[in-house]
Enzyme design. Structure first.
Site, PDB file in Angstrom:
ATOM      1  N   ASP B 327      27.060  23.392 -23.615  1.00 31.80           N
ATOM      2  CA  ASP B 327      26.574  22.946 -22.309  1.00 31.80           C
ATOM      3  C   ASP B 327      27.601  23.337 -21.264  1.00 31.80           C
ATOM      4  O   ASP B 327      28.793  23.357 -21.561  1.00 31.80           O
ATOM      5  CB  ASP B 327      26.442  21.415 -22.310  1.00 31.80           C
ATOM      6  N   GLU B 368      28.961  13.067  -8.657  1.00 28.56           N
ATOM      7  CA  GLU B 368      28.559  13.995  -7.600  1.00 28.56           C
ATOM      8  C   GLU B 368      28.160  13.218  -6.343  1.00 28.56           C
ATOM      9  O   GLU B 368      28.584  13.540  -5.231  1.00 28.56           O
ATOM     10  CB  GLU B 368      27.362  14.857  -8.065  1.00 28.56           C
ATOM     11  N   PHE B 395      17.486   9.841  -9.620  1.00 34.19           N
ATOM     12  CA  PHE B 395      17.221  11.215 -10.045  1.00 34.19           C
ATOM     13  C   PHE B 395      16.381  11.185 -11.322  1.00 34.19           C
ATOM     14  O   PHE B 395      16.586  10.354 -12.191  1.00 34.19           O
ATOM     15  CB  PHE B 395      18.556  11.925 -10.314  1.00 34.19           C
ATOM     16  N   SER B 396      15.441  12.088 -11.413  1.00 35.79           N
ATOM     17  CA  SER B 396      14.706  12.206 -12.673  1.00 35.79           C
ATOM     18  C   SER B 396      14.553  13.692 -13.001  1.00 35.79           C
ATOM     19  O   SER B 396      14.559  14.539 -12.096  1.00 35.79           O
ATOM     20  CB  SER B 396      13.332  11.530 -12.586  1.00 35.79           C
ATOM     21  N   SER B 402      17.080  13.058  -5.917  1.00 33.25           N
ATOM     22  CA  SER B 402      17.347  11.625  -5.752  1.00 33.25           C
ATOM     23  C   SER B 402      17.436  11.386  -4.245  1.00 33.25           C
ATOM     24  O   SER B 402      17.379  12.339  -3.464  1.00 33.25           O
ATOM     25  CB  SER B 402      18.650  11.240  -6.450  1.00 33.25           C
ATOM     26  N   ASP B 537      24.399  14.712 -27.126  1.00 35.03           N
ATOM     27  CA  ASP B 537      24.612  13.268 -27.134  1.00 35.03           C
ATOM     28  C   ASP B 537      23.339  12.448 -26.922  1.00 35.03           C
ATOM     29  O   ASP B 537      23.284  11.298 -27.298  1.00 35.03           O
ATOM     30  CB  ASP B 537      25.687  12.858 -26.114  1.00 35.03           C
TER      31      ASP B 537
END
Lengths: 76, 696
Positions: B327, B368, B395-396, B402, B537
């Site tokens: 990632d 952020e 946020f989605s 968001s 994760d």
């Protein structure tokens, strides 16, 4: 009474496989050692022939064991 | 403490990863325990598990019998007392060979047990407050809890078993398993933060936890079983090597067993003790004695890295990995992207944009979002509404935005460029060309662009700066030299992804990727016959973790991810995947090197024993070492054979020094050092021992 004892002996016999194998090896050695004794004449004493017989059987067993390792290595 | 990323160091000694190193207290008794275990392993039922050393053990018994009676298997020509002395010396050396091999394995196991003890100290039976169906609370022992039970854990109490938080928000101290002293916030509903581990401590508030593991099946229990080697099964490479060693042993057994008639034929009769010695010298005892120690030590090295491997197979697979899927955020770049600049468009000033960005980030708790608030406040921005009357919009993955809904129905949004474009158009706004210029400008810098708008009015682009972790480029170069391909996955746009990929030096990248893309990439690579490693994760990572040949789950991750993966990183540091590859390769290199060395040794032992035994048959000229006598030659070869095992224990346990080379280079290096060295070293050592031995 006797039959019960025989059953008990048979159960112990079946459960304890290593003494069984040892006993069978010694029985086999009776044949094996006698053959060696007959073939070698006076070169070896009776006890030496029996010891050689056990050693020979032991070597064959080790060889079989190594074949088992080769074909079923995950067991070891 | 700073991590040195510029070097691949499979076993770091002075950094934070070494925290779970074997406890000193446990190490104190390690060698005493190993000596005891070395004798315990003489039990034939245990010894039979190692074919090579089992043969040596049987040989020891045979030579012991001929020590008691030298004429047991036939009358010997030599003086019986001298023969007894020689047989006795052979017996002792063979016995020590077996003990040394057992000791090597016991030391490796002992290290694992010490680590298990350290883990066990974090697991203790506790009193749990079980929530009954009628709402009542019953006090039970933690061992009585079963999957599906609900418990209440209050401040200061230990969490009794692994589970998921269903009610409550609390800080949990996970230092018992991770070593990290900072408490972690646990709350229900969130994918990652809801998973709790038994043995950790609630340090604030209280939680209601749904138990997800039966007693003995928890995370720590499984870790203990693994490091103790209780569930250790042979890896495919170990199985292949075991078969190879068994074949070699079988061949030499047949050769030696049939040698006696040939020896008699050339009028050089040999005793049983000499035949046993010859057999032991010829079979690969060095690698036979160290094989399991190398495997166990590999597992321990991974555990020292604060990573728990579910099997030796996983550790080995690390060494064979061809493709690493990483990632971007947190692995290649530092996890926290920070707002660096506001680039206004549509005639707005920087101050106006800062005010809108501040309003849009008020409820954003991500690093952020906080950095946007900080930058905006630095530019003097203030909000002109009451915070309590505004509503945050989370946020989605679907909206990729968001923001904040203001009291007067005004909607402020920030998010992915495409998403903001769509939002502005849906509110009747237009997209100026300057917006695309700003977005490209940020992307080309390798930053993440975030669009900001207030209803249909586009305000500009926020430049979120991504920082590539230092030293990563060199590590990727090393991996490339080893033939490992690196693929970066990121949700960012193509331009940003390509800039970061270039800066970090990865071989390939996939931009605008979704978690589902991971499994597609893995399948694609695997279809080309490659082994793939990845980290993850979240629950949505679980299928990909299961699909990958090496799946490393973060300890902070969900239970599903941990169960799907074959390794769990207690420090939750995805960069560690690169180190794991190095450890796996080190394990394979060590095993290969010692196998080469062991087999190369046979040449010298062969030349030491055969020419001296059969000197009368006219092959005395092959005694290139000029050894004194058959007895001296046999003893020298056997002493070398026995001593080389303890001499190589440190190498087996610590591994051969790892160098990032290609497979061909490694093979050449191995053949040169361990092959050629394995031929030369025993010639020298056997000659020296022969000179030192006080027999003619």
């Amino acid at each position: 009474m006797i039959s019960e004892n025989l059953v008990t002996i048979w159960q112990v016999w079946c459960r304890r496989k290593y003494p069984t194998y040892l006993f069978l090896a010694l029985c086999l050695n009776l044949v094996f050692a006698s053959t060696v004794f007959a073939a070698t004449g006076d070169a070896f004493s009776r006890s030496q022939v029996y010891a050689l017989g056990v050693l020979g059987i032991g070597t064959v067993c080790l060889s079989i064991y190594l074949f088992v390792v080769m074909f079923q290595p995950e067991r070891f | 403490m700073k991590i040195n990323l510029s070097n691949i160091k499979p076993v770091p000694r002075n950094n934070r990863y070494a925290r779970r190193d074997t406890p000193t207290a446990a190490l104190e008794g390690l060698y005493q325990r190993a000596i005891r275990d070395a004798f315990r392993k003489l039990d034939p039922r245990i010894a039979v598990g190692n074919p090579v050393m089992f043969l040596v053990w049987v040989g020891t018994i045979v030579t012991f019998l001929v020590t008691l009676d030298p004429n047991l298997f036939g009358t010997v020509q030599a003086d019986p007392n001298q023969q007894r002395l020689l047989n006795g010396a052979i017996t002792i050396i063979l016995f020590l060979t077996v003990i040394f091999a057992n000791f090597a394995e016991a030391v490796a196991e002992g290290r694992g047990k010490a680590q298990a003890d350290s883990l066990r100290s974090s697991r203790s039976d506790t009193i749990a407050y079980k929530l009954l169906p009628d709402g009542a609370i019953s006090q039970v022992n933690s061992t009585e809890l079963r999957k599906g039970d609900r418990v209440i854990v209050k401040i200061g109490e230990l969490i009794p078993a692994d589970g998921e938080v269903v009610i409550g928000v609390a800080s949990v101290d996970e230092s018992a398993i991770t070593g990290e002293s900072a408490p972690v916030l646990k709350q229900p509903g969130t994918d990652i933060a809801s998973s709790v581990t038994g043995g950790t401590k609630v340090v604030s508030d209280e939680l209601t936890i749904l138990i997800t593991a039966d007693p003995g099946q928890g995370f720590i229990d499984r870790m203990i079983a693994l490091v103790e080697g209780a569930k250790r099964s042979k890896t495919p490479n170990e199985i292949a090597l075991t078969v190879f060693l068994a074949v070699l042993t079988q061949v030499f057994l047949i050769v030696v067993a049939t040698l006696s008639p040939l020896a008699n034929y050339v009028n050089t009769p040999v005793t049983i003790a000499i035949l046993v010695s010859l057999l032991v010298a010829l079979i690969p005892t060095t690698i036979g004695g160290l094989l399991s120690a190398i495997g166990i030590a590999g597992m321990n090295r991974v555990a020292q890295f604060n990573v728990i491997a579910t099997s030796g197979r996983a550790v080995e697979a690390c060494g064979d990995v061809n493709t690493l899927i990483l990632d971007k955020t947190g692995t290649i770049t530092l996890g926290n992207r920070l707002a660096d600049e506001f680039i206004p468009v549509n005639g707005h000033s920087v101050e106006e944009m800062a005010a809108v960005a501040l309003a849009g980030s008020l409820f954003d708790e991500t690093p952020e979002g906080k950095s946007i608030v900080q930058l905006a406040e630095k530019l003097g921005a203030k909000i002109d509404f009451s915070r309590t009357q505004a509503t945050g919009v989370e946020f989605s993955a679907r909206t990729r935005m968001s923001g904040t809904d203001l009291p007067n129905s005004i909607e402020i949004r920030k998010g992915a460029i495409d998403a903001i474009r769509g939002f502005v158009r849906s509110r009747g706004g237009t997209i100026p060309s300057k917006f695309d210029d700003a977005y490209e400008q940020v992307s080309k810098l390798g930053g993440t662009p975030l669009g900001v708008c207030k209803d249909g009015d586009l305000y500009g682009v926020i430049y979120l700066k991504d920082i590539v972790k230092p030293g990563l480029k060199e590590r990727f170069d090393q991996l490339r030299r080893m033939g490992v391909k690196t693929i970066m996955l990121t949700g960012d746009n193509r331009i940003t992804a390509s800039v970061i990929a270039q800066e970090a030096g990865v071989d390939d990248f996939i931009a605008e990727a979704t978690p589902e893309d991971k499994i597609d990439v893995i399948k694609r690579e695997q279809s080309q016959g490659k082994l793939v490693a990845m980290t993850g994760d979240g629950t949505n990572d679980a299928p990909a973790l299961a699909q990958a040949n090496v799946g490393v789950a973060m300890n902070s991750g969900t239970q599903a991810a941990k169960e799907a993966a074959n390794m769990v990183d207690l420090d939750s540091d995805p960069t560690k995947l690169i180190d794991l590859v190095a450890i796996g390769k080190q394990l394979l290199i060590t095993r290969g090197a010692l196998t080469t060395f062991s087999i190369a040794n046979d040449i010298a032992k062969y030349f030491a024993i055969i020419p001296t035994i059969f000197a009368a048959a006219g092959i005395g000229t092959l005694n290139v070492m000029g050894l004194k006598s058959p007895q001296s030659a046999i003893l020298a070869a056997l002493i070398y054979n026995a001593l080389i095992i303890p001499a190589l224990i440190p190498l087996a346990l610590n591994g051969v020094k790892f160098r990032p080379l290609t497979a061909d280079q490694l093979l050449q290096r191995n053949i040169l050092i361990y092959g050629l060295g394995g031929v030369i070293a025993p010639f020298i050592a056997i000659k020296i021992i022969d000179v030192l031995l006080p027999i003619a």
